[in-house]
Scaffold this motif. Structure first.
Motif, PDB file in Angstrom:
ATOM      1  N   MET A   1       0.861  -1.194   0.000  1.00 35.22           N
ATOM      2  CA  MET A   1       0.000   0.000   0.000  1.00 35.22           C
ATOM      3  C   MET A   1       0.889   1.232   0.000  1.00 35.22           C
ATOM      4  O   MET A   1       1.962   1.228   0.607  1.00 35.22           O
ATOM      5  CB  MET A   1      -0.901   0.012   1.253  1.00 35.22           C
ATOM      6  CG  MET A   1      -1.724  -1.251   1.420  1.00 35.22           C
ATOM      7  SD  MET A   1      -2.639  -1.293   2.982  1.00 35.22           S
ATOM      8  CE  MET A   1      -3.934  -0.134   2.590  1.00 35.22           C
ATOM      9  N   ASP A   2       0.445   2.269  -0.714  1.00 33.55           N
ATOM     10  CA  ASP A   2       1.229   3.500  -0.720  1.00 33.55           C
ATOM     11  C   ASP A   2       0.318   4.701  -0.497  1.00 33.55           C
ATOM     12  O   ASP A   2      -0.855   4.551  -0.158  1.00 33.55           O
ATOM     13  CB  ASP A   2       2.048   3.633  -2.008  1.00 33.55           C
ATOM     14  CG  ASP A   2       1.178   3.688  -3.259  1.00 33.55           C
ATOM     15  OD1 ASP A   2       0.029   4.171  -3.168  1.00 33.55           O
ATOM     16  OD2 ASP A   2       1.641   3.258  -4.323  1.00 33.55           O
ATOM     17  N   ASP A   3       0.853   5.889  -0.684  1.00 31.23           N
ATOM     18  CA  ASP A   3       0.100   7.117  -0.394  1.00 31.23           C
ATOM     19  C   ASP A   3      -1.159   7.255  -1.226  1.00 31.23           C
ATOM     20  O   ASP A   3      -2.065   7.997  -0.863  1.00 31.23           O
ATOM     21  CB  ASP A   3       0.985   8.354  -0.629  1.00 31.23           C
ATOM     22  CG  ASP A   3       1.982   8.525   0.505  1.00 31.23           C
ATOM     23  OD1 ASP A   3       1.585   8.303   1.650  1.00 31.23           O
ATOM     24  OD2 ASP A   3       3.143   8.869   0.235  1.00 31.23           O
ATOM     25  N   GLU A   4      -1.228   6.564  -2.385  1.00 32.19           N
ATOM     26  CA  GLU A   4      -2.384   6.728  -3.250  1.00 32.19           C
ATOM     27  C   GLU A   4      -3.573   5.888  -2.812  1.00 32.19           C
ATOM     28  O   GLU A   4      -4.669   6.041  -3.325  1.00 32.19           O
ATOM     29  CB  GLU A   4      -2.005   6.375  -4.692  1.00 32.19           C
ATOM     30  CG  GLU A   4      -0.987   7.336  -5.296  1.00 32.19           C
ATOM     31  CD  GLU A   4      -0.682   6.978  -6.742  1.00 32.19           C
ATOM     32  OE1 GLU A   4      -1.066   5.881  -7.168  1.00 32.19           O
ATOM     33  OE2 GLU A   4      -0.074   7.791  -7.425  1.00 32.19           O
TER      34      GLU A   4
ATOM     35  N   GLY B   1       6.977   0.010   6.664  1.00 30.38           N
ATOM     36  CA  GLY B   1       6.011   1.060   6.978  1.00 30.38           C
ATOM     37  C   GLY B   1       5.347   0.875   8.329  1.00 30.38           C
ATOM     38  O   GLY B   1       5.705  -0.013   9.115  1.00 30.38           O
ATOM     39  N   VAL B   2       4.372   1.732   8.601  1.00 25.71           N
ATOM     40  CA  VAL B   2       3.602   1.668   9.841  1.00 25.71           C
ATOM     41  C   VAL B   2       2.131   1.770   9.470  1.00 25.71           C
ATOM     42  O   VAL B   2       1.725   2.666   8.717  1.00 25.71           O
ATOM     43  CB  VAL B   2       3.999   2.797  10.819  1.00 25.71           C
ATOM     44  CG1 VAL B   2       3.202   2.679  12.119  1.00 25.71           C
ATOM     45  CG2 VAL B   2       5.503   2.761  11.103  1.00 25.71           C
ATOM     46  N   LEU B   3       1.318   0.875  10.018  1.00 18.72           N
ATOM     47  CA  LEU B   3      -0.086   0.757   9.638  1.00 18.72           C
ATOM     48  C   LEU B   3      -0.955   0.623  10.882  1.00 18.72           C
ATOM     49  O   LEU B   3      -0.620  -0.144  11.791  1.00 18.72           O
ATOM     50  CB  LEU B   3      -0.270  -0.479   8.751  1.00 18.72           C
ATOM     51  CG  LEU B   3      -1.696  -0.914   8.407  1.00 18.72           C
ATOM     52  CD1 LEU B   3      -2.369   0.112   7.517  1.00 18.72           C
ATOM     53  CD2 LEU B   3      -1.663  -2.289   7.721  1.00 18.72           C
ATOM     54  N   GLU B   4      -2.040   1.351  10.902  1.00 16.57           N
ATOM     55  CA  GLU B   4      -3.051   1.127  11.931  1.00 16.57           C
ATOM     56  C   GLU B   4      -4.098   0.187  11.340  1.00 16.57           C
ATOM     57  O   GLU B   4      -4.673   0.459  10.279  1.00 16.57           O
ATOM     58  CB  GLU B   4      -3.713   2.439  12.369  1.00 16.57           C
ATOM     59  CG  GLU B   4      -4.707   2.235  13.505  1.00 16.57           C
ATOM     60  CD  GLU B   4      -5.341   3.536  13.978  1.00 16.57           C
ATOM     61  OE1 GLU B   4      -6.097   3.496  14.959  1.00 16.57           O
ATOM     62  OE2 GLU B   4      -5.087   4.590  13.342  1.00 16.57           O
TER      63      GLU B   4
ATOM     64  N   PRO C   1      -7.404  -2.370   7.003  1.00 17.85           N
ATOM     65  CA  PRO C   1      -6.561  -1.208   7.304  1.00 17.85           C
ATOM     66  C   PRO C   1      -7.418  -0.025   7.761  1.00 17.85           C
ATOM     67  O   PRO C   1      -8.480   0.227   7.204  1.00 17.85           O
ATOM     68  CB  PRO C   1      -5.882  -0.908   5.967  1.00 17.85           C
ATOM     69  CG  PRO C   1      -6.000  -2.165   5.170  1.00 17.85           C
ATOM     70  CD  PRO C   1      -7.278  -2.794   5.603  1.00 17.85           C
ATOM     71  N   GLU C   2      -6.948   0.671   8.769  1.00 17.27           N
ATOM     72  CA  GLU C   2      -7.651   1.841   9.278  1.00 17.27           C
ATOM     73  C   GLU C   2      -6.962   3.130   8.832  1.00 17.27           C
ATOM     74  O   GLU C   2      -7.604   4.084   8.429  1.00 17.27           O
ATOM     75  CB  GLU C   2      -7.695   1.777  10.811  1.00 17.27           C
ATOM     76  CG  GLU C   2      -8.422   2.929  11.469  1.00 17.27           C
ATOM     77  CD  GLU C   2      -9.940   2.759  11.426  1.00 17.27           C
ATOM     78  OE1 GLU C   2     -10.636   3.681  11.866  1.00 17.27           O
ATOM     79  OE2 GLU C   2     -10.422   1.712  10.948  1.00 17.27           O
ATOM     80  N   ARG C   3      -5.613   3.138   8.906  1.00 17.63           N
ATOM     81  CA  ARG C   3      -4.883   4.374   8.589  1.00 17.63           C
ATOM     82  C   ARG C   3      -3.451   4.032   8.193  1.00 17.63           C
ATOM     83  O   ARG C   3      -2.805   3.199   8.825  1.00 17.63           O
ATOM     84  CB  ARG C   3      -4.886   5.287   9.819  1.00 17.63           C
ATOM     85  CG  ARG C   3      -4.240   6.638   9.626  1.00 17.63           C
ATOM     86  CD  ARG C   3      -4.623   7.583  10.776  1.00 17.63           C
ATOM     87  NE  ARG C   3      -4.264   7.054  12.077  1.00 17.63           N
ATOM     88  CZ  ARG C   3      -3.172   7.440  12.763  1.00 17.63           C
ATOM     89  NH1 ARG C   3      -2.357   8.350  12.267  1.00 17.63           N
ATOM     90  NH2 ARG C   3      -2.922   6.928  13.947  1.00 17.63           N
ATOM     91  N   LEU C   4      -2.978   4.667   7.112  1.00 17.61           N
ATOM     92  CA  LEU C   4      -1.577   4.517   6.719  1.00 17.61           C
ATOM     93  C   LEU C   4      -0.770   5.566   7.489  1.00 17.61           C
ATOM     94  O   LEU C   4      -0.934   6.759   7.251  1.00 17.61           O
ATOM     95  CB  LEU C   4      -1.407   4.737   5.221  1.00 17.61           C
ATOM     96  CG  LEU C   4      -2.303   3.923   4.274  1.00 17.61           C
ATOM     97  CD1 LEU C   4      -1.884   4.164   2.831  1.00 17.61           C
ATOM     98  CD2 LEU C   4      -2.262   2.461   4.610  1.00 17.61           C
ATOM     99  N   ILE C   5       0.097   5.108   8.362  1.00 20.79           N
ATOM    100  CA  ILE C   5       0.858   6.044   9.182  1.00 20.79           C
ATOM    101  C   ILE C   5       2.193   6.379   8.534  1.00 20.79           C
ATOM    102  O   ILE C   5       2.618   7.543   8.487  1.00 20.79           O
ATOM    103  CB  ILE C   5       1.065   5.482  10.601  1.00 20.79           C
ATOM    104  CG1 ILE C   5      -0.305   5.304  11.281  1.00 20.79           C
ATOM    105  CG2 ILE C   5       1.957   6.400  11.442  1.00 20.79           C
ATOM    106  CD1 ILE C   5      -0.241   4.628  12.633  1.00 20.79           C
ATOM    107  N   LYS C   6       2.864   5.370   7.992  1.00 21.60           N
ATOM    108  CA  LYS C   6       4.138   5.606   7.306  1.00 21.60           C
ATOM    109  C   LYS C   6       4.191   4.718   6.075  1.00 21.60           C
ATOM    110  O   LYS C   6       4.107   3.495   6.193  1.00 21.60           O
ATOM    111  CB  LYS C   6       5.317   5.310   8.229  1.00 21.60           C
ATOM    112  CG  LYS C   6       6.681   5.564   7.590  1.00 21.60           C
ATOM    113  CD  LYS C   6       7.814   5.229   8.549  1.00 21.60           C
ATOM    114  CE  LYS C   6       9.167   5.433   7.871  1.00 21.60           C
ATOM    115  NZ  LYS C   6      10.277   5.044   8.779  1.00 21.60           N
ATOM    116  N   THR C   7       4.286   5.331   4.901  1.00 18.83           N
ATOM    117  CA  THR C   7       4.317   4.573   3.651  1.00 18.83           C
ATOM    118  C   THR C   7       5.725   4.626   3.050  1.00 18.83           C
ATOM    119  O   THR C   7       6.518   5.499   3.404  1.00 18.83           O
ATOM    120  CB  THR C   7       3.305   5.160   2.647  1.00 18.83           C
ATOM    121  OG1 THR C   7       3.619   6.533   2.435  1.00 18.83           O
ATOM    122  CG2 THR C   7       1.892   5.032   3.167  1.00 18.83           C
ATOM    123  N   PRO C   8       6.043   3.698   2.107  1.00 17.23           N
ATOM    124  CA  PRO C   8       5.193   2.605   1.629  1.00 17.23           C
ATOM    125  C   PRO C   8       5.052   1.524   2.698  1.00 17.23           C
ATOM    126  O   PRO C   8       5.919   1.339   3.536  1.00 17.23           O
ATOM    127  CB  PRO C   8       5.937   2.078   0.408  1.00 17.23           C
ATOM    128  CG  PRO C   8       7.374   2.396   0.682  1.00 17.23           C
ATOM    129  CD  PRO C   8       7.366   3.706   1.436  1.00 17.23           C
TER     130      PRO C   8
END
Length: 200
Positions: free
Chosen positions: A126-129, A149-152, A178-185
């Motif tokens: 998963m990435d910013d898009e 990365g970091v994922l909630e 997934p709830e929130r992308l904290i640090k991508t990729p």
């Protein structure tokens, strides 16, 4: 007297082929090995061709002459053939699943498991898009291991912040995703383990 080929046991054939392979690998003749092991050349020839059986003492002397232990002679005997599936880096099949969209890809890392799947391992990136995140529900258990990365991540009413090296395991019939992308990729391994009889 030569024993008929039909009477050769698998062990005799295996030992004969193994001894011959070791002898040839060392560039030795039957005469050289037989003389050093203290047996007749004819006897060694018959052993290599599975035309006779011999005792462990003789086999041990031959093994020592060839520079291996007696246990080494037997280590590949009666080992199951196996049939592992290797998927090389970057070659996992990209698949479309619920939630597959821009910036959210699934690579299936093993396939062809028969009519009833026992498990499915995915490499998920998963990435910013990646925009709206899907909610999943399916039979069995899911295992997630974070790689980058970091994922909630949400499971039911709880959320968990996952860092590289973290693992999350949960019952997959409870809504999750997934709830929130904290640090991508972000990249993680997700393994779906299906209950017996599941046709997912």
């Amino acid at each position: 007297m030569q024993i008929a080929d039909d009477n050769k046991t698998p062990l005799e054939r295996y030992l004969g082929a193994t001894l011959r392979e070791l002898r040839l690998r060392h560039g030795l003749t039957i005469a050289q090995v037989a003389d050093q092991a203290g047996i007749s050349r004819g006897m060694l020839s018959k052993i290599e061709n599975a035309q006779t059986s011999t005792g462990l003492d003789v086999l041990n002397r031959i093994a020592q002459t060839l520079g291996v232990s007696l246990s080494t002679l037997f280590r590949h005997f009666d080992v199951p053939q196996g049939g592992a599936q290797l998927v090389k880096k970057g070659t996992g099949m990209e698949v479309v699943r619920k939630g597959t969209k821009r910036g959210h890809t699934y690579h299936l890392l093993a396939y062809d498991q028969g009519p009833r799947k026992a498990f499915e391992p995915f490499l998920i990136t998963m990435d910013d898009e990646a925009e709206r995140f899907p909610t999943f529900e399916h039979p069995g258990t899911e295992f997630i291991h974070m790689l980058k990365g970091v994922l909630e991540y949400r499971h039911g009413q709880h959320t968990y912040v996952l860092h590289p090296g973290d693992t999350l395991t949960f019952q997959a019939d409870i809504p999750h995703g997934p709830e929130r992308l904290i640090k991508t990729p972000i990249q993680f391994l997700s393994i779906f383990i299906y209950p017996p009889g599941s046709t997912e």
